[in-house]
Design an enzyme around this catalytic site. Sequence first.
Site, PDB file in Angstrom:
ATOM      1  N   TYR A  79       1.018  -0.943  -0.365  1.00 22.64           N
ATOM      2  CA  TYR A  79       0.419  -0.224  -0.113  1.00 22.64           C
ATOM      3  C   TYR A  79       0.994   1.333   0.193  1.00 22.64           C
ATOM      4  CZ  TYR A  79      -2.745   4.174   2.368  1.00 22.64           C
ATOM      5  OH  TYR A  79      -3.309   4.571   2.510  1.00 22.64           O
ATOM      6  N   ASP A 138      -1.463  -5.554   9.102  1.00 21.75           N
ATOM      7  CA  ASP A 138      -2.855  -4.282   9.138  1.00 21.75           C
ATOM      8  C   ASP A 138      -3.963  -5.875   8.330  1.00 21.75           C
ATOM      9  OD1 ASP A 138      -3.144  -1.879   7.184  1.00 21.75           O
ATOM     10  OD2 ASP A 138      -4.316  -2.830   8.051  1.00 21.75           O
ATOM     11  N   LYS A 143     -13.007   0.487   5.978  1.00 17.91           N
ATOM     12  CA  LYS A 143     -13.246  -0.383   4.305  1.00 17.91           C
ATOM     13  C   LYS A 143     -13.970  -1.919   4.316  1.00 17.91           C
ATOM     14  CE  LYS A 143      -8.747   1.158   3.049  1.00 17.91           C
ATOM     15  NZ  LYS A 143      -8.689   2.087   1.581  1.00 17.91           N
TER      16      LYS A 143
END
Lengths: 474, 534
Positions: free
Chosen positions: B248, B333, B371
């Site tokens: 990311y 994560d 998300k």
Amino acid sequence: MATNELHGENSPYFHGWKAYDNDPFHPIQNPNGVIQMGLAENMLSFDLIEDWIKKNPRASICTSEGLNKFRDIAIFQDYHGLSEFRNAVAKFMGRVRGDRVKFDPARIVMGGGATGANELITFCLADPGDAFLVPSPYYPAFGRDLRWRTGVQLFPVMCNSKNDFQITVEALEEAYEKAKQSNIKVKGLIIVNPSNPLGTVLDREALKTLVSFINEKNIHLVCDEIYAATVFSAAPNFISVAEIIQEMDCNRDLIHIVYSMSKDMGLPGFRVGIVYSYNDAVVNCGRKMSSFGLVSSQTQHLLASMLDDEEFVEMFLRESAKRLSDRHKFFTMGLEQVGISCLKSNAGLFVWMDLRSMLIEQTVEAELELWKIIINQVKLNVSPGSSFQCVEPGWFRVCFANMDDATVEIALKRIQMLAGQGKEKEVAVKNKPWRKNLRLSFPARIYDESSVMSPRLMSPHSPIPHSPLVRART
Amino acid sequence: MTQTFPPKPDSEDITRKPPSTGGGTTGMRLIVPLRGVVQGRGGLILGSLIPCALFYFLQFYLKRRRPSPPSNPASPSASSSNLAELQRTSSRSNLSSRGSIGRALVSTRASSIAKSNDSTYYIGLDRVKEDPYDEIDNPNGIIQLGLAENRLSLDLIEKWLSRTLNDSICGGSSDGLSISGIATYQPLDGLVELKMAIAGLMSRVMGSAALIDPSKLILTSGATPAVEILCFCLADQGNALLVPTPYYPGFDRDVRWRTGVDLIPVHCRSSDNFTLSITALDQTFNQARKRGQRVRGILISNPSNPVGNLLTREMLYDLLDFAREKNIHIISDEIFAGSTYGTEEFVSMAEIIDSEDSDKERVHIIYGLSKDLSLPGFRVGVIYSLNENVLAASSRLTRFSSISAPTQRILISMLSDTRFIQEYFKVNRERIRKMYELFVTGLKQLGIECTKSSGGLYCWVNMSGLIRPYNEKGELELWEKLLNIAKINATPGSSCHCIEPGWFRCCFTTLAEKDIPVVIDRIHKVVETCKSPA
């Protein structure tokens, strides 16, 4: 970094809070508990806000009326912030300064509460090892907020009661030189106006002096104006640094303002911190950095609606100032009745109380002894001046805006009793337990943690006499 | 592939670093004049002085003439040299600030940001903002495929809100939603009720095998500060974290910027479906150690961003073993944990540490509502750790990044409605799967393949056949074509530090079903131009 002590939670300022947490006052359930007077929170005008929220369900967006906006708000995570939010905040900031100055919404950067905003501006202006000058007495948490992760140092600019704690050029120069001699680069000066803990506002001359000073030294000026709307009497008027730079020549790239909704509006839970900078590079950098502390879009929307309601804002500012003024008057008059004076102030959510006459001697140790008594026996959490790095022992910050009228009366009575003990206490404190002399029968409670509070404290029983030569520590 | 890493911030070195391929030629340039001396040509002095002088002047001349670095990172490995560029710029400003009477300078961080060229990831996002697609108002606008946002299931939340919340956030009555509940100072690491509600949510999302203890949760205003806070807690300035690529792009900011902690990429390849190998991890760790760089932990994302694959239970155990052996931490994560749509089972690190007796304190999990629950605006992030020191330190650090109280209140109501949450996740997963299949099928018809992914809001698309030349430059050219001609913003693999050029991350959850044919059609146009001879 995580394991060093810079979080500052082992200082007296926070110990007082712990005492309160262990034994909080409640009018019915715990009438002998500790009254919290160490938290500068503005609860006087909540009802006005609550009223507005109930009348404007659309603003909350999570209500049937506001639902049509929900989708856009829930998705919105742009670090520029909602434009209506920035516009409303800019307008509000101007309004608080009597519309004498206009703020540009494009310069508004969000931070995670004023705490986050202060840290953010420090990250943007200084590198690890650099220093900021800060006039003392100052808000204790600066030691943590400005230093912890940033690696920046603080150099206090000493102020004392001879001139009502005003900042002098001499004191500024002295602090600046001190840093220079240690080969430390001073990047800026941070001031809080209206002042915490003093509650005073800087007059035009003083502000001009400060702006000239930073211009001459080519360092930044960060003005924390978080109490701007808590000014409750017109004289002296609050003057923002934003106004001063309109009136004089100044390098605007050096000027930055920190603001928040936590004090003026009494909404600390909303975590709204604002950095307003006249320096484009700082706005640019700060904006990107604000990703670490963005204001919830739902809160942005709510506040944008609220602050846009001009009638409400007008009414709120007026009413809030009046309530603060009334409370301040009630409190200070009550103190005067027992001969306790406070620094003359017309802003903030607290008073700077002068208890120097109650100290056995003018030392920090004596101040902390007195403070222990106030916490443990009188059962009030007030904040001792030493935790604000005040050079003169004997001053205490007492917050009056975070309680209802009944509680204030009780707190006042307790202080009056303490003052009445005054002369007896000066003799009695050397013989433990003096508390038998108190007329009120508080349960004798020994504060266990007191022994670890400060290594400098000496027990009254100590065979080492309190030396009058012990220098008052700042 | 040479590893480049930033010099120390206070370095006095102001010479521009040659590009990674220049290392060899610099060596050559040194040898030639020396050879002249050795062979005694032109006398000792002339033979040494003149060639050396010429050599230095040549270097100087060439450096002046060399074009400035491209606006996009030159290569995956050089993205870290981009940061090196940033740091070097700042050391220049440090030099000029010492003893100068010039303008008061801002901090190193501020000046580096001002001068830095944003990665393609951010540039693309900005371009869409300027010219966003709208079916009616702006049909020629740019379609956003570069932002991992989920707009598919917001209607479910809206319905719940209209059913449940009455007048205002101050609420009716009984559940104590009074003004003092939302306006006053609250515990900075999150309300207890919200921690409990989130613990319940996470237990559900991460598989019922993992029971999440609410007292081990720290709540922050978004996953962004959660990552930064963990880095502050687990590493010191100059230390490093290992991170599998592609990763990311935001990690570059969240992990490195203010903490001074470095990210060392561990490259994964398409031949392994971009799964991490312990061998590669080990190699990178050893290389770092040889360089004198102390590795403090591994940062993984699971489900992976941008690839979308899930780590197997076995791999998670292997990672824990590796961390144990090297005595480092693991940051997992798991922010997309609830957005899985494949047939594979998602296994959380929480389950692994639950089953282990020791080393529970090595693992730290990041979660958030941005998300899975499509609420990025609300700023809700979570740190889950069984390490008391980390909990204590993080909890104090949340003072800079707390969740707004009124938002917390609303979420407590929402997340406590377990029936709604269950329903939501079920429907949401279904919708993501449907979009995934439509999108991937559409791409397949164009002859474009994607890796098989099982989670996340995107797919990892292989357009390497369309780029010419087969390197980062070719990839960026394709990216620009997609942006300018096809008018779609996809995230190029180079911004994710992918070692193989030609891969793109395309998020499909910001689209409606009817947008997919539009997107495929536009990509088709660009594919045609790529296939035709240049």
